[in-house]
Design a protein around this motif. Structure first.
Motif, PDB file in Angstrom:
ATOM      1  N   ARG A 369       0.846  -1.185   0.000  1.00  0.00           N
ATOM      2  CA  ARG A 369       0.000   0.000   0.000  1.00  0.00           C
ATOM      3  C   ARG A 369       0.884   1.239   0.000  1.00  0.00           C
ATOM      4  O   ARG A 369       2.065   1.185   0.347  1.00  0.00           O
ATOM      5  N   PHE A 370       0.240   2.346  -0.357  1.00  0.00           N
ATOM      6  CA  PHE A 370       0.931   3.633  -0.346  1.00  0.00           C
ATOM      7  C   PHE A 370       0.455   4.444   0.858  1.00  0.00           C
ATOM      8  O   PHE A 370      -0.725   4.391   1.226  1.00  0.00           O
ATOM      9  N   CYS A 371       1.371   5.181   1.426  1.00  0.00           N
ATOM     10  CA  CYS A 371       1.001   6.088   2.514  1.00  0.00           C
ATOM     11  C   CYS A 371       0.229   7.271   1.914  1.00  0.00           C
ATOM     12  O   CYS A 371       0.751   8.019   1.085  1.00  0.00           O
ATOM     13  N   VAL A 372      -1.020   7.432   2.325  1.00  0.00           N
ATOM     14  CA  VAL A 372      -1.877   8.479   1.766  1.00  0.00           C
ATOM     15  C   VAL A 372      -1.344   9.860   2.120  1.00  0.00           C
ATOM     16  O   VAL A 372      -1.518  10.815   1.356  1.00  0.00           O
ATOM     17  N   LEU A 373      -0.673   9.979   3.277  1.00  0.00           N
ATOM     18  CA  LEU A 373      -0.135  11.283   3.668  1.00  0.00           C
ATOM     19  C   LEU A 373       0.902  11.759   2.656  1.00  0.00           C
ATOM     20  O   LEU A 373       0.902  12.929   2.259  1.00  0.00           O
ATOM     21  N   HIS A 374       1.785  10.872   2.231  1.00  0.00           N
ATOM     22  CA  HIS A 374       2.780  11.258   1.229  1.00  0.00           C
ATOM     23  C   HIS A 374       2.126  11.489  -0.131  1.00  0.00           C
ATOM     24  O   HIS A 374       2.541  12.385  -0.878  1.00  0.00           O
ATOM     25  N   LEU A 375       1.094  10.700  -0.455  1.00  0.00           N
ATOM     26  CA  LEU A 375       0.366  10.927  -1.696  1.00  0.00           C
ATOM     27  C   LEU A 375      -0.315  12.302  -1.689  1.00  0.00           C
ATOM     28  O   LEU A 375      -0.296  13.027  -2.690  1.00  0.00           O
ATOM     29  N   TRP A 376      -0.883  12.667  -0.547  1.00  0.00           N
ATOM     30  CA  TRP A 376      -1.558  13.960  -0.409  1.00  0.00           C
ATOM     31  C   TRP A 376      -0.557  15.117  -0.491  1.00  0.00           C
ATOM     32  O   TRP A 376      -0.836  16.147  -1.108  1.00  0.00           O
ATOM     33  N   LYS A 377       0.651  14.940   0.113  1.00  0.00           N
ATOM     34  CA  LYS A 377       1.666  15.989   0.047  1.00  0.00           C
ATOM     35  C   LYS A 377       2.137  16.222  -1.387  1.00  0.00           C
ATOM     36  O   LYS A 377       2.325  17.371  -1.802  1.00  0.00           O
ATOM     37  N   ASN A 378       2.324  15.145  -2.147  1.00  0.00           N
ATOM     38  CA  ASN A 378       2.717  15.308  -3.548  1.00  0.00           C
ATOM     39  C   ASN A 378       1.592  15.947  -4.368  1.00  0.00           C
ATOM     40  O   ASN A 378       1.846  16.716  -5.302  1.00  0.00           O
ATOM     41  N   PHE A 379       0.347  15.633  -3.997  1.00  0.00           N
ATOM     42  CA  PHE A 379      -0.804  16.200  -4.700  1.00  0.00           C
ATOM     43  C   PHE A 379      -0.898  17.706  -4.458  1.00  0.00           C
ATOM     44  O   PHE A 379      -1.162  18.486  -5.371  1.00  0.00           O
ATOM     45  N   THR A 380      -0.685  18.146  -3.212  1.00  0.00           N
ATOM     46  CA  THR A 380      -0.836  19.560  -2.862  1.00  0.00           C
ATOM     47  C   THR A 380       0.292  20.425  -3.407  1.00  0.00           C
ATOM     48  O   THR A 380       0.189  21.655  -3.414  1.00  0.00           O
ATOM     49  N   LYS A 381       1.384  19.825  -3.859  1.00  0.00           N
ATOM     50  CA  LYS A 381       2.449  20.608  -4.472  1.00  0.00           C
ATOM     51  C   LYS A 381       1.997  21.184  -5.817  1.00  0.00           C
ATOM     52  O   LYS A 381       2.506  22.212  -6.254  1.00  0.00           O
ATOM     53  N   GLN A 382       1.033  20.510  -6.443  1.00  0.00           N
ATOM     54  CA  GLN A 382       0.563  20.970  -7.748  1.00  0.00           C
ATOM     55  C   GLN A 382      -0.777  21.703  -7.664  1.00  0.00           C
ATOM     56  O   GLN A 382      -1.011  22.645  -8.417  1.00  0.00           O
ATOM     57  N   TRP A 383      -1.634  21.297  -6.723  1.00  0.00           N
ATOM     58  CA  TRP A 383      -2.957  21.908  -6.596  1.00  0.00           C
ATOM     59  C   TRP A 383      -3.142  22.407  -5.161  1.00  0.00           C
ATOM     60  O   TRP A 383      -3.146  21.602  -4.219  1.00  0.00           O
ATOM     61  N   LYS A 384      -3.257  23.694  -4.995  1.00  0.00           N
ATOM     62  CA  LYS A 384      -3.317  24.323  -3.672  1.00  0.00           C
ATOM     63  C   LYS A 384      -4.744  24.494  -3.162  1.00  0.00           C
ATOM     64  O   LYS A 384      -4.945  24.965  -2.054  1.00  0.00           O
ATOM     65  N   ALA A 396      -9.687   8.359  -0.089  1.00  0.00           N
ATOM     66  CA  ALA A 396      -8.893   7.346   0.619  1.00  0.00           C
ATOM     67  C   ALA A 396      -9.702   6.672   1.724  1.00  0.00           C
ATOM     68  O   ALA A 396      -9.538   5.470   1.972  1.00  0.00           O
ATOM     69  N   LYS A 397     -10.563   7.403   2.399  1.00  0.00           N
ATOM     70  CA  LYS A 397     -11.320   6.851   3.525  1.00  0.00           C
ATOM     71  C   LYS A 397     -12.627   6.182   3.105  1.00  0.00           C
ATOM     72  O   LYS A 397     -13.354   5.663   3.957  1.00  0.00           O
ATOM     73  N   SER A 398     -12.974   6.199   1.852  1.00  0.00           N
ATOM     74  CA  SER A 398     -14.207   5.552   1.384  1.00  0.00           C
ATOM     75  C   SER A 398     -14.114   4.048   1.602  1.00  0.00           C
ATOM     76  O   SER A 398     -13.133   3.398   1.201  1.00  0.00           O
ATOM     77  N   THR A 399     -15.122   3.464   2.211  1.00  0.00           N
ATOM     78  CA  THR A 399     -15.101   2.038   2.544  1.00  0.00           C
ATOM     79  C   THR A 399     -15.840   1.176   1.533  1.00  0.00           C
ATOM     80  O   THR A 399     -15.718  -0.046   1.563  1.00  0.00           O
ATOM     81  N   LYS A 427      -5.686   1.442  -7.253  1.00  0.00           N
ATOM     82  CA  LYS A 427      -6.699   1.744  -6.238  1.00  0.00           C
ATOM     83  C   LYS A 427      -6.548   0.864  -5.007  1.00  0.00           C
ATOM     84  O   LYS A 427      -6.846   1.276  -3.892  1.00  0.00           O
ATOM     85  N   GLN A 428      -6.106  -0.383  -5.185  1.00  0.00           N
ATOM     86  CA  GLN A 428      -5.962  -1.292  -4.049  1.00  0.00           C
ATOM     87  C   GLN A 428      -4.789  -0.901  -3.144  1.00  0.00           C
ATOM     88  O   GLN A 428      -4.585  -1.505  -2.093  1.00  0.00           O
ATOM     89  N   ALA A 429      -4.032   0.157  -3.543  1.00  0.00           N
ATOM     90  CA  ALA A 429      -2.853   0.555  -2.770  1.00  0.00           C
ATOM     91  C   ALA A 429      -3.093   1.787  -1.911  1.00  0.00           C
ATOM     92  O   ALA A 429      -2.251   2.095  -1.057  1.00  0.00           O
ATOM     93  N   TRP A 430      -4.241   2.497  -2.081  1.00  0.00           N
ATOM     94  CA  TRP A 430      -4.380   3.722  -1.287  1.00  0.00           C
ATOM     95  C   TRP A 430      -5.804   4.033  -0.833  1.00  0.00           C
ATOM     96  O   TRP A 430      -6.005   4.972  -0.057  1.00  0.00           O
ATOM     97  N   THR A 431      -6.820   3.286  -1.247  1.00  0.00           N
ATOM     98  CA  THR A 431      -8.184   3.545  -0.794  1.00  0.00           C
ATOM     99  C   THR A 431      -8.772   2.308  -0.117  1.00  0.00           C
ATOM    100  O   THR A 431      -8.571   1.169  -0.585  1.00  0.00           O
ATOM    101  N   LYS A 432      -9.487   2.503   0.967  1.00  0.00           N
ATOM    102  CA  LYS A 432     -10.035   1.400   1.750  1.00  0.00           C
ATOM    103  C   LYS A 432     -11.071   0.593   0.961  1.00  0.00           C
ATOM    104  O   LYS A 432     -11.268  -0.592   1.219  1.00  0.00           O
TER     105      LYS A 432
END
Length: 496
Positions: A369-384, A396-399, A427-432
Motif C-alpha cells: 500500500r501507499f502512505c496516503v499522507l505522502h500521496l496527499w503531500k505530492n498532490f498539494t504541491k501541484q494543486w493548492k 482514501a477513507k471511502s469504505t 486503487k488497491q494501494a491507497w483507498t479502503k
C-alpha cells in the motif's frame, strides 16, 4: 632575670629555716637537761615559728608579683599567642619554615582565589588559574611579560591599577605570586575574550557527559548562570561539535570499527542478522537522512505488535537511497521473514526512490500500500485548492466502491488533471474501498516509520557506531518496558 632572683631568695630562706630547725632541736635537748628553763625556751621557739610563717607568706606574695611581671613582659615582646598555625614537621623543628598557600587544579569553580605568595607547580597552572579568575571576575587582562620563567599581567583598562606577577622560586622549585594588586577600578563586563573556544570545550566535557542531549541554547544559558560570561553562538556551536567528538568518538575513525561492532552484536545477541556490504549496491518501509559529517540514509522496516505498538524489525545504513540499496536491504529482510505470501506480509510504502521496483523484484506479487499522507503531500504541491485537498482524503477513507467512485467523479468535474493524477495510482494501494481482505490492517498512513524516525532524531547526528548502539539500546528499552506492562494483562486480547 626576676625568676632567677626569686629562686635564689627562696633557697636562702629555706637554708635559714633548716638552720632554725636544727637550733630548735638543740635547744629542746638542753631544755630536757636544764629542767627549769624549759618554759622560757618554748616561748622563744613559738615566736621564731610565727616570724618564719610571716616570712614565707611575704616571699610567696613577692614571687607572684615577679611572675606576673615576667608574663606581662613576654606578652609585650610578642612571643606569646593563642593563634593556630600549621605545625612544623618534626624533621624541620630546628628550621624556620615558611608556609604559603598552594594552588589545587581539582578545586571547583570559584572555590579557590588567587593570593599573594600562592605557589604553582608550573607557569601553565598559573596562566590557567589567571584565566579562570579573569572570567569569574568579569575583567580582561593583557600580558606585559610572558616567558618561561615569569609572567606579568595588568588589567586591560589603562586607568585600572590591577596587576599580578608570578616568577620562578629557585629555593622552593615552584612558581610563586610575588606581586598582586587585587583591587579593580574598572567595571565588570560579560563579554570576555579570555573565554576562548579551548576554555569552553574544557568546561563542556563534564556537562555533556551528564547531559548528552544538551542543546546550544541550553549551553549558552549554562555559561551565563555558572560563569557569568556571554559566549557567541558560533563559538559555542563549534565548541560543542569538538567536544562531542571527544565524548562520542571520531566519526571517521568509527567506520574502521564497523566489522568489530558487527561481531560483537552477533556474540552478545545470538540469532540476530548483521550484514555489512562495502559495495554500493509493513511492515512499513522508509528511509531517513543521517546528519553526521559523512551523511547517508537509514533504511528501516517497522511493524505493529499485537497491541498496535510499533515494533522495529530491521534497519540499515546506506550511502544513498536508490534501487540497489533497497534491493540489498529487502533481500536480507526476505530471508529473515520467510515466505511473504504464506505468512501474509503486507508492506506500506512512502514512495521512496527505487523502493517499488526493488520490492517487485525481490518479492513479486507482494501486497503493498501507499502512505496516503505522502500521496496527499505530492498532490498539494501541484494543486493548492483546499477543496481538492479534502477530496483526496475522502477518496482514501471511502469504505465502499460506490462512495469512492462518487468522490472521484466529483473531483473530475472540478479539475480533470487532478483526477488523472489520482487515477493513475493502483486503487488497491491507497483507498479502503479496494483494500484486500487478507491483511487485517486498516491503516492508510505509514505512521509507524514516521514515529520511529522521530524517536531516533537525536541519534542520527552521531558517529556511525555511537548512532547504531544508541538506536539498538532505544529499541531494547522500548521492548522491555512494553513487555513489563503487558505481563500484568493476562488473556487472549491485548489492552489496545
Amino acid at each position: 632575670m626576676y625568676l632567677l632572683l626569686a629562686m635564689r631568695k627562696r633557697d636562702t630562706d629555706a637554708g635559714e629555716q633548716r638552720d632554725g630547725s636544727e637550733q630548735r632541736d638543740a635547744e629542746a635537748s638542753d631544755e630536757r637537761d636544764a629542767g627549769g628553763e624549759e618554759r622560757d625556751v618554748a616561748d622563744s621557739e613559738e615566736e621564731k615559728e610565727v616570724n618564719s610563717d610571716e616570712t614565707d607568706a611575704e616571699w610567696f606574695i613577692n614571687f607572684s608579683c615577679m611572675l606576673n611581671e615576667v608574663e606581662a613582659e613576654v606578652e609585650t615582646d610578642g612571643y606569646h599567642s593563642e593563634e593556630l598555625h600549621i605545625p612544623i614537621s618534626s624533621d624541620n623543628e630546628d628550621e624556620d619554615v615558611e608556609v604559603y598557600p598552594q594552588y589545587s587544579q581539582s578545586s571547583g569553580v570559584g572555590e579557590q582565589k588567587l593570593e599573594l605568595g600562592m605557589e604553582f607547580g608550573t607557569l601553565g597552572e598559573f596562566k590557567s588559574a589567571l584565566r579562570e579568575y579573569s572570567i569569574l571576575m568579569g575583567r580582561e587582562f593583557k600580558w606585559k611579560k610572558n616567558d618561561k620563567q615569569r609572567a606579568r599581567a595588568k588589567c586591560k583598562k589603562a586607568f585600572c591599577d590591577w596587576e599580578i606577577y608570578c616568577a620562578k622560586n629557585e629555593v622552593r622549585n615552584s612558581f610563586q605570586i610575588k606581586t598582586f594588586k587585587h583591587n579593580h577600578n574598572c567595571c565588570k563586563e560579560v563579554n570576555n575574550k579570555q573565554a576562548n573556544r579551548q576554555w569552553v570545550v574544557s568546561k563542556l566535557e563534564g556537562k555533556l557527559r551528564m547531559q548528552p542531549t544538551l542543546k546550544c541554547v541550553e549551553a549558552l544559558e549554562y555559561f551565563k548562570q555558572e560563569f557569568g560570561v556571554h559566549i557567541e553562538v558560533t563559538k559555542m556551536w563549534r565548541a560543542m561539535k569538538e567536544e562531542k567528538q571527544l565524548v562520542e568518538g571520531n566519526e571517521r575513525k568509527q567506520y574502521a570499527k564497523v566489522f568489530d561492532y558487527a561481531h560483537e552484536l552477533l556474540r552478545s545477541n545470538p540469532g540476530s542478522t548483521v550484514k555489512i556490504n562495502t559495495m554500493p549496491s509493513p511492515e512499513g518501509l522508509d528511509g531517513c537522512f543521517l546528519k553526521s559529517a559523512f551523511g547517508g540514509n537509514l533504511l528501516s522496516a517497522v511493524g505493529l505488535d499485537g497491541n498496535n505498538h510499533i515494533y522495529v524489525i530491521a534497519y540499515a545504513v546506506v550511502d544513498i537511497e536508490n534501487k540497489d540499496n533497497w534491493k540489498w536491504f529487502l533481500t536480507f529482510l526476505h530471508e529473515d521473514l520467510g515466505d511473504y505470501i504464506q505468512n501474509g506480509w503486507n508492506f506500506m510504502l512512502d514512495m521512496q526512490k527505487g523502493l517499488i521496483p526493488a520490492l517487485q523484484e525481490v518479492m513479486p506479487g507482494a501486497p503493498h500500500r501507499f502512505c496516503v499522507l505522502h500521496l496527499w503531500k505530492n498532490f498539494t504541491k501541484q494543486w493548492k485548492s483546499k477543496e481538492l485537498k479534502g477530496i483526496v482524503w475522502q477518496c482514501a477513507k471511502s469504505t465502499i466502491v460506490v462512495e469512492f467512485e462518487g468522490h472521484m467523479a466529483h473531483l473530475k468535474t472540478i479539475n480533470c488533471q487532478a483526477w488523472e493524477y489520482l487515477n493513475k495510482w493502483p486503487k488497491q494501494a491507497w483507498t479502503k474501498a479496494h483494500f484486500s481482505a487478507i491483511p487485517k490492517v486498516y491503516n492508510i498512513c505509514n505512521n509507524t516509520c514516521e514515529v520511529f524516525n522521530s524517536r531516533i532524531l537525536q541519534y542520527r547526528c552521531k558517529p556511525i557506531i555511537t548512532m547504531l548502539e544508541e538506536i539498538r539500546s532505544y529499541i531494547m528499552r522500548t521492548m522491555a518496558a512494553r513487555k513489563v506492562k503487558l505481563s500484568g494483562k493476562p488473556g487472549p486480547l491485548c489492552p489496545v
